[in-house]
Design an enzyme around this catalytic site. Structure first.
Site, PDB file in Angstrom:
ATOM      1  N   PRO A 271       0.802  -1.226   0.000  1.00 49.40           N
ATOM      2  CG  PRO A 271       0.101  -0.932   2.206  1.00 49.40           C
ATOM      3  CD  PRO A 271       0.970  -1.796   1.329  1.00 49.40           C
ATOM      4  NE  ARG A 273      -5.646   6.018  -2.457  1.00 49.74           N
ATOM      5  CZ  ARG A 273      -5.464   6.950  -3.399  1.00 49.74           C
ATOM      6  NH1 ARG A 273      -5.533   8.217  -3.082  1.00 49.74           N
ATOM      7  NH2 ARG A 273      -5.242   6.600  -4.650  1.00 49.74           N
ATOM      8  CE1 TYR A 313      -5.378  10.814 -10.907  1.00 49.48           C
ATOM      9  CE2 TYR A 313      -4.912  11.834  -8.786  1.00 49.48           C
ATOM     10  CZ  TYR A 313      -4.487  11.147  -9.904  1.00 49.48           C
ATOM     11  OH  TYR A 313      -3.174  10.797 -10.013  1.00 49.48           O
ATOM     12  CB  CYS A 344      -2.083  32.608 -13.675  1.00 44.64           C
ATOM     13  SG  CYS A 344      -2.824  33.720 -14.817  1.00 44.64           S
TER      14      CYS A 344
HETATM   15  N1  LLP Z   1       1.797  -0.812  -6.209  1.00 43.86           N
HETATM   16  C1  LLP Z   1       1.794  -0.433  -7.503  1.00 43.86           C
HETATM   17  C2  LLP Z   1       2.430  -1.289  -8.501  1.00 43.86           C
HETATM   18  C3  LLP Z   1       1.187   0.779  -7.882  1.00 43.86           C
HETATM   19  O1  LLP Z   1       1.189   1.137  -9.164  1.00 43.86           O
HETATM   20  C4  LLP Z   1       0.617   1.613  -6.889  1.00 43.86           C
HETATM   21  C5  LLP Z   1       0.032   2.905  -7.245  1.00 43.86           C
HETATM   22  C6  LLP Z   1       0.654   1.174  -5.549  1.00 43.86           C
HETATM   23  C7  LLP Z   1       1.239  -0.044  -5.252  1.00 43.86           C
HETATM   24  C8  LLP Z   1       0.068   1.972  -4.436  1.00 43.86           C
HETATM   25  O2  LLP Z   1      -1.283   2.198  -4.616  1.00 43.86           O
HETATM   26  P1  LLP Z   1      -2.130   2.780  -3.378  1.00 43.86           P
HETATM   27  O3  LLP Z   1      -2.063   1.774  -2.252  1.00 43.86           O
HETATM   28  O4  LLP Z   1      -1.506   4.055  -2.971  1.00 43.86           O
HETATM   29  O5  LLP Z   1      -3.512   2.964  -3.911  1.00 43.86           O
HETATM   30  N2  LLP Z   1      -1.885   9.605  -7.906  1.00 43.86           N
HETATM   31  C9  LLP Z   1      -3.061   8.781  -7.684  1.00 43.86           C
HETATM   32  C10 LLP Z   1      -2.694   7.363  -7.323  1.00 43.86           C
HETATM   33  C11 LLP Z   1      -1.800   6.685  -8.328  1.00 43.86           C
HETATM   34  C12 LLP Z   1      -1.383   5.326  -7.890  1.00 43.86           C
HETATM   35  C13 LLP Z   1      -0.350   4.751  -8.778  1.00 43.86           C
HETATM   36  N3  LLP Z   1       0.086   3.447  -8.388  1.00 43.86           N
HETATM   37  C14 LLP Z   1      -3.920   9.434  -6.629  1.00 43.86           C
HETATM   38  O6  LLP Z   1      -3.586  10.530  -6.172  1.00 43.86           O
HETATM   39  O7  LLP Z   1      -4.973   8.907  -6.279  1.00 43.86           O
END
Ligand code: LLP
Length: 424
Positions: A271, A273, A313, A344
């Site tokens: 994880p 997030r 998003y 801006c």
């Molecule tokens: N593992 C892989 C291979 C990933 O591509 C990602 C996220 C994670 C783990 C972690 O995912 P999480 O647990 O954080 O959901 N910028 C976007 C999120 C992009 C995530 C990209 N990959 C946002 O602000 O929601």
């Protein structure tokens, strides 16, 4: 593991981790990212049933945060040369799979560093197996599989299915094993991350796909990774996933794979997030309150250069207000306000929906000099910040054991132009 209920979000906040928002803002300036370490520690503890917690540092990669993760036995994922270097700078060892490189390509710098440190690679494209095999014959790799479907909080964070560039397509395992054989490479693990902000509905399908692919690869598999994607609620209409169920589904899959192969199989989770989002707060100062037609705009000194999730998003972050003198604002009348930044560009609005439609939020009436806090900003917050409009990036502060510690200085104008050259 405990299953958490959705928190209630207050629109009045005068403290973060027991420290005064106004004092923090005065001491370090605004915009300011503040992280409460205790919240990260709680989230690590929530996931203790997994054999390995691998932090997706792309969510929040400050080396102080990585250092604290490491001290809690959380290992790390790296998606670029820079993220490998961050992990090393934070004290992670290149050995023992403490750092795993997961990507769909190697650029030249990343491949050189991986070869130098013999780092473990989780390959998201068949070409990576051949490219690594040429440089490090006999290496072990894991494969990131795209099971043919995915799910995310936005189409932009869905990482499965044929619209996604991520992972090895689930019907191409044979080709991958052939490439691995050519270079004496062994496939020791499998990984599936189908999206960020996923839910339980799709999980049993993911688990079935994992089992199917594991049987196809065979007994060399000793690790499976559930990837990341665990959601956190950004509003009261959202929930956490049931972590017990989540673990049980993966654990049962691991046990079946392990039984078939007759050896133990390690279960990883990855994880980003979930570990860091709720720990992070972006404090901004209110610089203007103005009526534009029927809308009341509250303009801050932080914009999408500091927190890009709303413009990218249509993400909605919890928002709270603190009075300029540090007092709580529970007793103020509430108004419908549109919260925007200094850039801006019309899209510089924190209360927008996907597609860029400006929305308002019911918040305590704000005055110039008050502070507005964008909450749950600890994942994909600072790391997605930019210098657009020649804004310097914010400072970052970590609160641990009641003390605020600066973990990143605010950028200066010199930082902005450091690599620029006016030719003769
Ligand atoms: N593992 C892989 C291979 C990933 O591509 C990602 C996220 C994670 C783990 C972690 O995912 P999480 O647990 O954080 O959901 N910028 C976007 C999120 C992009 C995530 C990209 N990959 C946002 O602000 O929601």
């Amino acid at each position: 593991m405990a299953t958490l209920s959705t928190p209630t979000f207050s629109t009045s906040r005068h403290q973060i981790a027991g420290l005064s928002v106004a004092e923090l803002a005065k001491q370090y300036g605004t915009p300011l990212y503040v992280y409460d370490l205790r919240l990260i520690e709680q989230r690590i503890a929530d996931l203790s049933a997994f054999d390995v917690i691998r932090y997706a540092q792309k969510a929040c990669g400050n080396i102080a945060i990585l250092d604290r993760m490491r001290k809690h036995n959380v290992v790390v994922d790296a998606v670029s040369c820079g993220e490998i270097q961050r992990a090393l700078a934070a004290g992670y060892s290149p050995q023992g799979h403490e750092i795993v490189y997961t990507a769909d390509i190697f650029d030249a710098a990343a491949l050189d560093l991986i070869v130098q440190h013999k780092l473990h690679v989780n390959c998201g494209s068949p070409d990576m197996i051949s490219q690594l095999g040429e440089r490090l014959p006999g290496a072990d790799v894991t494969l990131r599989i795209n099971p043919g479907f995915g799910h995310g909080h936005s189409q932009k964070t869905n990482t499965g299915g044929q619209q996604s560039k991520h992972g090895i397509w689930h019907t191409q395992i044979d080709d991958c094993l052939r490439r691995a054989d050519q270079h004496g490479v062994t496939v020791t693990g499998l990984h599936m991350h189908i999206g960020s902000g996923t839910d339980l509905e799709h999980l049993s399908e993911v688990c079935e796909a994992m089992e199917r692919v594991a049987m196809e690869v065979g007994r060399t598999v000793t690790t499976i990774s559930a990837g990341g994607g665990l959601p956190v609620p950004y509003s009261e209409s959202e929930t956490y996933v049931d972590l017990d169920k989540y673990f049980q589904l993966w654990d049962a899959t691991r046990n079946r794979v392990s039984e078939s192969f007759g050896h133990p199989v390690t279960l990883e989770i990855e994880p980003g997030r979930y570990l860091s989002a709720e720990s992070g707060f972006l404090i901004a100062e209110v610089r203007s309150v103005k009526k534009v037609g029927d809308n009341l705009f509250v303009l801050l000194d932080a914009g999408f250069n500091d927190l890009a999730r709303p413009v990218m998003y249509g993400a909605q972050h919890p928002i709270s207000v603190c009075a300029a003198d540090g007092a709580a604002v529970d007793d103020r009348e509430t108004v419908e306000a549109v919260i925007g930044g200094p850039l801006c560009e019309s899209g510089d609005i924190f209360t927008q929906r996907e597609g860029g439609f400006v929305h308002s939020r019911e918040l305590p009436m704000c005055r110039v000099g008050d502070y507005v806090i964008l909450e749950n900003a600890g994942a994909y917050g600072f790391v997605m910040a930019s210098n657009y409009n020649s804004k310097t990036r914010a400072a970052e502060v970590l609160i641990e054991q009641g003390q605020a510690k600066l973990i990143r200085k605010r950028e200066t104008f010199d930082d902005l132009i450091r690599n620029e050259i006016i030719p003769e």
